[in-house]
Design an enzyme around this catalytic site. Sequence first.
Site, PDB file in Angstrom:
ATOM      1  N   LYS A 109       1.072  -1.201   0.312  1.00  0.00           N
ATOM      2  CA  LYS A 109       0.007   0.356  -0.148  1.00  0.00           C
ATOM      3  C   LYS A 109       1.084   1.404  -0.328  1.00  0.00           C
ATOM      4  O   LYS A 109       2.245   1.216  -0.045  1.00  0.00           O
ATOM      5  CB  LYS A 109      -0.799  -0.217   0.986  1.00  0.00           C
ATOM      6  CG  LYS A 109      -1.831  -1.341   1.349  1.00  0.00           C
ATOM      7  CD  LYS A 109      -3.020  -0.926   0.164  1.00  0.00           C
ATOM      8  CE  LYS A 109      -3.708  -2.008  -0.250  1.00  0.00           C
ATOM      9  NZ  LYS A 109      -4.517  -3.317   0.813  1.00  0.00           N
TER      10      LYS A 109
HETATM   11  C1  LIG Z   1      -5.664  -4.522   1.190  1.00  0.00           C
HETATM   12  C2  LIG Z   1      -6.500  -3.759   0.917  1.00  0.00           C
HETATM   13  C3  LIG Z   1      -7.316  -4.460   2.694  1.00  0.00           C
HETATM   14  C4  LIG Z   1      -6.872  -5.185   3.450  1.00  0.00           C
HETATM   15  O1  LIG Z   1      -5.836  -4.278   4.078  1.00  0.00           O
HETATM   16  P1  LIG Z   1      -5.111  -5.157   5.089  1.00  0.00           P
HETATM   17  O2  LIG Z   1      -4.363  -4.033   5.901  1.00  0.00           O
HETATM   18  O3  LIG Z   1      -4.346  -6.394   4.539  1.00  0.00           O
HETATM   19  O4  LIG Z   1      -6.352  -5.806   5.809  1.00  0.00           O
HETATM   20  C5  LIG Z   1      -9.183  -3.934   2.505  1.00  0.00           C
HETATM   21  N1  LIG Z   1      -9.641  -2.715   1.051  1.00  0.00           N
HETATM   22  C6  LIG Z   1      -9.015  -2.813   0.200  1.00  0.00           C
HETATM   23  C7  LIG Z   1      -9.802  -2.335  -1.066  1.00  0.00           C
HETATM   24  C8  LIG Z   1      -8.304  -3.929   0.044  1.00  0.00           C
HETATM   25  O5  LIG Z   1      -7.095  -3.060  -1.003  1.00  0.00           O
END
Ligand SMILES: *Cc1c(COP(=O)(O)O)cnc(C)c1O
Length: 378
Positions: A186
């Site tokens: 991210k």
């Molecule tokens: C990555 C992601 C999540 C989950 O994030 P985590 O921190 O891995 O739990 C939720 N929603 C979207 C749209 C994502 O891309």
Amino acid sequence: MNDNFLPFALPCIGEEEINEVVDTLKSGWLTTGPKTKRFQNDFAQFVGVDHALAVNSCTAGLHLALEAIGIQAGDKVITSPYTFTATAEVIRYLGADPVFVDIDPQTFNIDPYQLAATLDIVDGVKAIIPVHFAGQACDMDPILESAAEFSVKVVEDAAHALPTLYKGRMVGSLGDITVYSFYVTKTLATGEGGMIATANPEYAERMSILRLHGMSRDVFDRNSSWHYDVVAPGFKYNMTDMAAALGIHQLQKAESFQQRRAEIANLYTNNLNDLPLTIPYQADYSSHAWHLYVIQLDLATIDRNTFIERMAAAGIGTSVHFIPLHLQTYWRDRYDLKAEDFPVALDVYNRAVSLPIYPCMSDDDVDRVITQVRTILK
Ligand SMILES: *Cc1c(COP(=O)(O)O)cnc(C)c1O
């Protein structure tokens, strides 16, 4: 694969992050402690929100958010099928059911008009989870208007949207609760991690207790170091100080990271827009965090597997965001969904490819991607 494989995604970790983690290791505070507190404070200030709560994932944060707004078994929660399964699975954690609403063909975000129509005909909806796909905000004004009209809460999945401005306002200051992800791919990476933002002190209090076993220290003796009271069957969702050590410095770089991502996006757009593909649409109401750069292929020119294989053969990683939830076995079977039920999500998915975009890509890396896409599609 050749030696200089360009990965689809990479975190950009500098000396500041490394030194802060080493400092944490030497301090003896490995789990939730002073660094987590500092990261929360910095984050609240960055987003411009009263309460920021660090958790160990966005998934955990979304779960706590739905619990805090009172989602219960049998309730319904509207979201997009064009997302990662985490967005919808947290609805099931509470025994509630998702209601999927198709996306806008340009932004790939939930279609506010179909959302309003769905609220009109479906009973029992208690919340909406808009997903700010790729880092571009959903059109929040009509969504918030519908939410107010039908008295439903808004929990934003901002896993892609740090930092993102909607009509000049920071995502995180719009709906009831907003949740971010610091998963390794991210825009801000702590390996695993997440943050919840809310202006509502009651939600903040509830989520803060539930994120650590439902233990409350405040209710009883504030002067005692050993006493706590369990007020709910909570969860183990707290962030470690090692993750927070990374987050503190990643957050300080959030603006410069975003600028570099935007630069790369511009290079892609300017050098690919004459090809038989569709470049990302940019809505005038939102800035873009550019977590993802998603092109849509013209399937009459090339099929997607061939495209992805040729990129890989040239040593370039790509990905697909997302395989819509209604095509996944669990969601399809449980809710008896057909591929054509969400025609826009299906069409976008069939043509979508995500190109590498991250701040530590060099201009040469970007050129390499552009040259290879041009070679394949020329
Ligand atoms: C990555 C992601 C999540 C989950 O994030 P985590 O921190 O891995 O739990 C939720 N929603 C979207 C749209 C994502 O891309």
